[in-house]
Design a protein around this motif. Structure first.
Motif, PDB file in Angstrom:
ATOM      1  N   SER A 105      10.518  15.240 -14.595  1.00 31.87           N
ATOM      2  CA  SER A 105       9.609  14.097 -14.543  1.00 31.87           C
ATOM      3  C   SER A 105      10.013  13.202 -13.382  1.00 31.87           C
ATOM      4  O   SER A 105      11.106  13.353 -12.831  1.00 31.87           O
ATOM      5  CB  SER A 105       9.645  13.314 -15.862  1.00 31.87           C
ATOM      6  OG  SER A 105       9.366  14.173 -16.961  1.00 31.87           O
ATOM      7  N   GLN A 106       9.122  12.278 -13.028  1.00 30.53           N
ATOM      8  CA  GLN A 106       9.341  11.428 -11.858  1.00 30.53           C
ATOM      9  C   GLN A 106       9.221   9.958 -12.237  1.00 30.53           C
ATOM     10  O   GLN A 106       8.582   9.609 -13.235  1.00 30.53           O
ATOM     11  CB  GLN A 106       8.325  11.765 -10.753  1.00 30.53           C
ATOM     12  CG  GLN A 106       8.382  13.192 -10.229  1.00 30.53           C
ATOM     13  CD  GLN A 106       7.666  14.193 -11.122  1.00 30.53           C
ATOM     14  OE1 GLN A 106       6.656  13.873 -11.756  1.00 30.53           O
ATOM     15  NE2 GLN A 106       8.163  15.420 -11.169  1.00 30.53           N
ATOM     16  N   ILE A 107       9.815   9.103 -11.390  1.00 34.54           N
ATOM     17  CA  ILE A 107       9.826   7.659 -11.602  1.00 34.54           C
ATOM     18  C   ILE A 107       9.234   7.002 -10.347  1.00 34.54           C
ATOM     19  O   ILE A 107       9.537   7.421  -9.232  1.00 34.54           O
ATOM     20  CB  ILE A 107      11.262   7.170 -11.863  1.00 34.54           C
ATOM     21  CG1 ILE A 107      11.811   7.851 -13.131  1.00 34.54           C
ATOM     22  CG2 ILE A 107      11.327   5.655 -12.003  1.00 34.54           C
ATOM     23  CD1 ILE A 107      13.296   7.649 -13.355  1.00 34.54           C
ATOM     24  N   SER A 152       0.828  -1.216   0.000  1.00 33.67           N
ATOM     25  CA  SER A 152       0.000   0.000   0.000  1.00 33.67           C
ATOM     26  C   SER A 152       0.862   1.266   0.000  1.00 33.67           C
ATOM     27  O   SER A 152       0.347   2.362   0.176  1.00 33.67           O
ATOM     28  CB  SER A 152      -0.909   0.013   1.236  1.00 33.67           C
ATOM     29  OG  SER A 152      -1.801  -1.068   1.218  1.00 33.67           O
ATOM     30  N   CYS A 153       2.162   1.085  -0.209  1.00 30.97           N
ATOM     31  CA  CYS A 153       3.091   2.218  -0.178  1.00 30.97           C
ATOM     32  C   CYS A 153       3.775   2.366  -1.529  1.00 30.97           C
ATOM     33  O   CYS A 153       4.110   1.370  -2.182  1.00 30.97           O
ATOM     34  CB  CYS A 153       4.153   2.020   0.899  1.00 30.97           C
ATOM     35  SG  CYS A 153       3.501   1.815   2.573  1.00 30.97           S
ATOM     36  N   VAL A 154       3.987   3.611  -1.956  1.00 29.57           N
ATOM     37  CA  VAL A 154       4.684   3.876  -3.209  1.00 29.57           C
ATOM     38  C   VAL A 154       5.722   4.957  -2.972  1.00 29.57           C
ATOM     39  O   VAL A 154       5.441   5.987  -2.364  1.00 29.57           O
ATOM     40  CB  VAL A 154       3.705   4.276  -4.338  1.00 29.57           C
ATOM     41  CG1 VAL A 154       2.892   5.507  -3.973  1.00 29.57           C
ATOM     42  CG2 VAL A 154       4.445   4.493  -5.654  1.00 29.57           C
ATOM     43  N   ASN A 155       6.930   4.670  -3.433  1.00 31.62           N
ATOM     44  CA  ASN A 155       8.019   5.648  -3.353  1.00 31.62           C
ATOM     45  C   ASN A 155       8.221   6.274  -4.727  1.00 31.62           C
ATOM     46  O   ASN A 155       8.252   5.567  -5.740  1.00 31.62           O
ATOM     47  CB  ASN A 155       9.312   4.975  -2.887  1.00 31.62           C
ATOM     48  CG  ASN A 155      10.519   5.907  -2.975  1.00 31.62           C
ATOM     49  OD1 ASN A 155      11.241   5.912  -3.966  1.00 31.62           O
ATOM     50  ND2 ASN A 155      10.726   6.699  -1.930  1.00 31.62           N
ATOM     51  N   MET A 156       8.326   7.590  -4.739  1.00 38.06           N
ATOM     52  CA  MET A 156       8.596   8.309  -5.979  1.00 38.06           C
ATOM     53  C   MET A 156      10.045   8.760  -5.999  1.00 38.06           C
ATOM     54  O   MET A 156      10.540   9.313  -5.027  1.00 38.06           O
ATOM     55  CB  MET A 156       7.666   9.514  -6.118  1.00 38.06           C
ATOM     56  CG  MET A 156       7.871  10.303  -7.407  1.00 38.06           C
ATOM     57  SD  MET A 156       9.114  11.626  -7.242  1.00 38.06           S
ATOM     58  CE  MET A 156       8.163  12.900  -6.425  1.00 38.06           C
ATOM     59  N   TYR A 157      10.719   8.503  -7.103  1.00 40.85           N
ATOM     60  CA  TYR A 157      12.096   8.945  -7.296  1.00 40.85           C
ATOM     61  C   TYR A 157      12.077  10.171  -8.199  1.00 40.85           C
ATOM     62  O   TYR A 157      11.625  10.110  -9.344  1.00 40.85           O
ATOM     63  CB  TYR A 157      12.904   7.818  -7.924  1.00 40.85           C
ATOM     64  CG  TYR A 157      14.293   8.186  -8.406  1.00 40.85           C
ATOM     65  CD1 TYR A 157      15.365   8.253  -7.518  1.00 40.85           C
ATOM     66  CD2 TYR A 157      14.543   8.430  -9.750  1.00 40.85           C
ATOM     67  CE1 TYR A 157      16.642   8.559  -7.960  1.00 40.85           C
ATOM     68  CE2 TYR A 157      15.815   8.741 -10.201  1.00 40.85           C
ATOM     69  CZ  TYR A 157      16.865   8.808  -9.306  1.00 40.85           C
ATOM     70  OH  TYR A 157      18.128   9.110  -9.750  1.00 40.85           O
TER      71      TYR A 157
END
Length: 379
Positions: free
Chosen positions: A274-276, A262-267
């Motif tokens: 832009s993001q990954i 339920s967790c998402v990390n954005m780089y």
């Protein structure tokens, strides 16, 4: 803006719009990216003096480059040392700056003559990777909003997330006077739980470290409603201490009842537009099985490079990351980072910052950067 700049902006906006719809084949995507990348390289070589000097030191030009992978990535230090801008820097609509934690007197600057492309590159992927199963959610923001830090790309990112996808009950919990309102966050979590209202916690990674410390000190635990999720961005190394990802996610589950799926990390980084993202939430929603590797929106590509030669490394082999971001239309399309990682069939895995002994190729690139800078100053 120059007429040619406006043409470039419209071309990239059109690319983002088409590929956000997701109805383009992989072959069409590669061909279109190739076309857009080479067009952008020609534009930046002509209008970005600092980047042109660097490319000349690397002996690369639009006459010799035939593939986007051959475009020389400029070290991120260039954003501190040089003015990377095709349009006049003093006319920028926004200037995003790095935090300056390493050197407060020398912060990297990313100039944006218009935020049209930056906004367009942020909004669809957030929905795609963070909210694939719903249009809106109550967003609880742990980091400063845009009005508190106009030079922060993260602050703009968080504010845009609330504007586009937050319910009317969304709230910000950070103020310049008091920092993060810990009590306010916990009270809102309890209120939303009582109403069985799913929430999205969103903020910089180390904001959670401090919040979870507070939860532990006050014996706070809550089982957030089904559909709740957590978004973090940034590293796990703070000014006071460092923790592992496993420790962070264990504490999140202990105190908020949210498991890793339920967790998402954005780089992301100031030097990119832009993001990954982690694929955890999207893959779980679509297939029932979570994929933890990261994925790129189609307008940003990542190469894993051999740290000694800066040549592309095979899949599965660890190397230094270079990003090729069409969103960086005004600065530098290709950026060489200080991050290590590798790719497999599922996506990108980050491994942390490069170590000195691994950085021979990066050191050479930095030497070339400084050489080009001296030539620019003399000119």
């Amino acid at each position: 803006m120059k007429a040619e700049s406006r043409e470039i902006v419209q071309h990239i906006l059109g690319y983002i719009g088409r590929f956000s719809a997701g109805d383009v084949t992989e072959a069409e995507s590669e061909a279109s990216f190739q076309e857009a990348a080479l067009k952008l390289f020609r534009y930046q070589f002509q209008h970005n003096a600092a980047y042109k000097k660097y490319c000349q030191v690397r002996r690369k030009s639009p006459l010799t480059v035939r593939d986007w992978r051959e475009i020389p990535p400029i070290p991120i230090q260039a954003f501190k040392e040089l003015t990377l801008s095709c349009e006049p820097a003093e006319e920028a609509e926004a200037v995003f700056m790095t935090s300056g934690t390493t050197n407060a007197d020398k912060r990297g600057k990313h100039y944006h003559p218009t935020l049209e492309v930056w906004d367009a590159s942020m909004v669809p992927p957030f929905k795609h990777y963070v909210l694939p199963d719903r249009d809106r959610i109550t967003v609880l923001v742990l980091s400063p909003a845009a009005d508190l830090n106009r030079n922060s790309s993260l602050s703009r990112y968080l504010t845009k997330a609330v504007e586009h996808y937050g319910t009317s009950g969304s709230r910000y919990f950070y103020s310049q006077e008091n920092g993060l309102d810990m009590e306010g966050v916990l009270a809102s979590l309890q209120e939303c739980t009582a109403r069985n209202e799913p929430v999205l916690l969103i903020g910089a990674t180390f904001a959670y470290v401090h919040l979870l410390d507070y939860c532990a000190d006050h014996s706070f635990q809550v089982e957030l409603p089904q559909g709740s999720r957590l978004f973090d961005t940034g590293g796990l190394k703070g000014q006071s201490r460092e923790i592992t990802a496993e420790e962070l996610y264990r504490k999140i589950e202990d105190h908020f009842g949210l498991n890793r799926e339920s967790c998402v990390n954005m780089y992301g980084m100031t030097e990119l537009s832009s993001q990954i993202y982690d694929q955890t939430i999207r893959s779980r929603v679509l297939t029932g099985r979570a994929v933890h590797e990261k994925a790129n929106p189609p307008w940003i590509r990542t190469l894993v490079l051999n740290p000694d030669t800066l040549e592309p490394a095979p899949d599965g082999e660890t190397g230094v990351l270079a990003h090729y971001d069409l969103g960086n239309w005004n600065s530098a399309f290709a950026v060489l980072t200080e991050d290590m990682g590798y790719k497999n069939e599922r996506g990108l895995v980050l491994l942390g910052r490069i170590k000195g002994s691994e950085a021979r190729g990066c050191s050479i690139a930095i030497d070339q950067l400084m050489s080009s800078h001296k030539k620019q100053v003399k000119a």
